[in-house]
Design an enzyme around this catalytic site. Sequence first.
Site, PDB file in Angstrom:
ATOM      1  N   HIS A   1      31.679  36.658  35.033  1.00  0.00           N
ATOM      2  CA  HIS A   1      33.070  36.255  34.859  1.00  0.00           C
ATOM      3  C   HIS A   1      33.051  35.055  33.905  1.00  0.00           C
ATOM      4  CE1 HIS A   1      36.893  34.347  36.013  1.00  0.00           C
ATOM      5  NE2 HIS A   1      37.241  35.478  36.597  1.00  0.00           N
TER       6      HIS A   1
ATOM      7  N   ASP B   1      27.484  32.368  41.657  1.00  0.00           N
ATOM      8  CA  ASP B   1      28.936  32.554  41.705  1.00  0.00           C
ATOM      9  C   ASP B   1      29.193  33.553  42.840  1.00  0.00           C
ATOM     10  OD1 ASP B   1      31.522  33.356  41.475  1.00  0.00           O
ATOM     11  OD2 ASP B   1      31.429  33.821  39.329  1.00  0.00           O
TER      12      ASP B   1
ATOM     13  N   GLN C   1      32.984  36.813  44.672  1.00  0.00           N
ATOM     14  CA  GLN C   1      33.280  38.185  45.099  1.00  0.00           C
ATOM     15  C   GLN C   1      32.373  38.652  46.231  1.00  0.00           C
ATOM     16  OE1 GLN C   1      35.864  39.912  44.198  1.00  0.00           O
ATOM     17  NE2 GLN C   1      36.556  38.844  42.351  1.00  0.00           N
TER      18      GLN C   1
ATOM     19  N   LYS D   1      40.546  34.217  47.337  1.00  0.00           N
ATOM     20  CA  LYS D   1      40.004  35.591  47.362  1.00  0.00           C
ATOM     21  C   LYS D   1      39.524  35.975  48.746  1.00  0.00           C
ATOM     22  CE  LYS D   1      38.517  35.297  42.575  1.00  0.00           C
ATOM     23  NZ  LYS D   1      39.346  36.216  41.794  1.00  0.00           N
TER      24      LYS D   1
ATOM     25  N   CYS E   1      38.498  38.977  32.868  1.00  0.00           N
ATOM     26  CA  CYS E   1      37.733  37.746  32.565  1.00  0.00           C
ATOM     27  C   CYS E   1      36.246  38.040  32.396  1.00  0.00           C
ATOM     28  CB  CYS E   1      37.943  36.674  33.628  1.00  0.00           C
ATOM     29  SG  CYS E   1      39.635  36.121  33.760  1.00  0.00           S
TER      30      CYS E   1
HETATM   31  N1  PMP Z   1      33.869  34.386  39.445  1.00  0.00           N
HETATM   32  C1  PMP Z   1      34.259  35.609  39.794  1.00  0.00           C
HETATM   33  C2  PMP Z   1      33.235  36.686  39.984  1.00  0.00           C
HETATM   34  C3  PMP Z   1      35.611  35.872  40.004  1.00  0.00           C
HETATM   35  O1  PMP Z   1      35.996  37.110  40.350  1.00  0.00           O
HETATM   36  C4  PMP Z   1      36.548  34.824  39.823  1.00  0.00           C
HETATM   37  C5  PMP Z   1      38.030  35.077  40.004  1.00  0.00           C
HETATM   38  N2  PMP Z   1      38.512  36.208  39.336  1.00  0.00           N
HETATM   39  C6  PMP Z   1      36.088  33.566  39.452  1.00  0.00           C
HETATM   40  C7  PMP Z   1      34.745  33.382  39.288  1.00  0.00           C
HETATM   41  C8  PMP Z   1      37.010  32.420  39.255  1.00  0.00           C
HETATM   42  O2  PMP Z   1      37.623  32.051  40.437  1.00  0.00           O
HETATM   43  P1  PMP Z   1      38.883  31.082  40.446  1.00  0.00           P
HETATM   44  O3  PMP Z   1      39.841  31.633  39.436  1.00  0.00           O
HETATM   45  O4  PMP Z   1      39.405  31.178  41.825  1.00  0.00           O
HETATM   46  O5  PMP Z   1      38.387  29.715  40.087  1.00  0.00           O
END
Ligand code: PMP
Length: 422
Positions: A136, A213, A216, A239, A378
Site C-alpha cells: 500500500h 504493515d 489488513q 478497519k 493505493c
Molecule cells: N496499509 C494497508 C495494507 C491498508 O489497507 C491501508 C488502508 N487502506 C493502510 C496501510 C493505510 O491505513 P490508514 O489509511 O488507516 O492510515
Amino acid sequence: MGSRELAAVRADFPLLGRTVRGGKPLVYLDSAATSQKPNVVLEAEVDFYEQRNAAVHRGAHQLAEEATEAFEDARAAVASFVGADVDEIVWTSGATAAINLVTYALSNATAGRGGAAAERFRLAPGDEIVVTEAEHHANLVPWQELCARTGATLRWFGVTDDGRLDVSDVDAVITDRTRVVAFGHVSNVTGAVAPVAEIVAAARRVGALTVLDACQSVPHLPVDLHALGVDLAAFSAHKMLGPTGVGALYGRRELLEAMPPVTTGGSMVEVVTMTDTTYMPPPQRFEAGTQMVAQAVGMGVAAQWLDELGMDRVAAHERELAAELLRITEIPGVRVLGPTDPTDRIAVVSFVVDGVHAHDVNQVLDDQGIAIRVGHHCAQPLHRRFGLAATARASASVYTGVEEIVAFREALAGVRAFFGEE
Ligand code: PMP
C-alpha cells in the site's frame, strides 16, 4: 458461523440495516477500505463524552482520573489483542501516521538525535531499505522519502504471477547492507498473506529492523506480534470495527526506548528548560499533545469485541467468505488478481471483467445496492505489475453473510451482458 450467530452479529451493526439507491438493501463489500462499527463502539465514544470527558494524564480530579483510566485500559485491550505489552503500543492517528512516525524517527536518529542509544537507527548512503512491490502506498512512499532524506537506497521483493510475494531470492534482496525490511502482512489488493517468518528470519540474519504493515491482518486473523517476532508494526482502528482517527504503532519495548521522538510538545516531556528538554519513556514519548482519547477508547472496545467473538472464529468465517468470493472466477470474463486458492489469503478479492472498465462494473453493482471499491486501492506499483490501471475489489468482514456474496456474484454475472460484451 451459523446463520443465527451471524444474524446476532449483524444486529450489532446499525448501519447494515439501512437501504441505498431507492430502497435496496445495502450489501457492503468494502470493508477493506473501512469497516462498519458495532453499537458497543459507538456507545463507548458517546459514553466517554457524556460521562468521563477530561484531559488525560494531567488533572488530579476524579474525571481526569476516570478518563486516564479509560484511555490506558483501551491501550491494554489493544495490546492484548495483538499479543503485545501495554507499553509497546503508541497511539497514532492511523497506520499511515504510525509508519511515518517510524521513518521520521529514523531520520531524526540519522541527524544525530537520540544519543548513543539511537545509533542503531542511523542510516547512510549505501544502506538499503527493503519493501515489496505489493505495498500500500502508506508503506512505500514514507520509505522513499526516508531514502531521499538519508541517501539510503530502496530495494524490493517482486510479486509472482499469482500475486504472492516472490521471496525465492530472499538472501539476494535482504543482504548485509539492509537496515530495514518493511512489508505488509496481508495485501489489501490480493488478500495474500506474506511469509512473515521467512522474511523476519532473513532480516534477523543481517540485523535489519522489521516493520510490519498489519492493517489488513489485525481485523481478520489472529495476530500475535510477539510470536511473529517483528520489531515494529502499524494498524488502524477503522478497519477493525473501531473509530476513524486512531490507530497504533507497536514497537518492541527496547526499540521504542532507543528511538528519538518525532512530534514534540506537551505531554511527552520530563524536564523542560529554556534550552533543553528530557523526554518521557515510551509510549508517552511519542504521544505529544492532546490525544484522540474517545477514539482510542472506541478502539479498545472494538478489540475486546473481536476478542470475545474469537479471532479463530472470525478467521474461519472469513475463510468461507473468501471461498465464496473466489467463485467469481466461474463467471466468464472475470479474472481475479492474486491467489485463487482460498487458503493463506483473506476475503479481499480484486478482479477485472474483460471488456468492461472497473468503474462501469462499480456502477452496475452500486445501482443494485452493492458497495465495492474501484481504482488502484493505493497500490499503483502492484497494479502496474499486472499491466492494469484499476481493478474492482470486493472485501468482507466478520459481519458479511454468504447471501450477500451470492447477491454480488449474481449481479456481477450480469455485468458483461449489460455492456453488450456477451
Ligand atoms: N496499509 C494497508 C495494507 C491498508 O489497507 C491501508 C488502508 N487502506 C493502510 C496501510 C493505510 O491505513 P490508514 O489509511 O488507516 O492510515
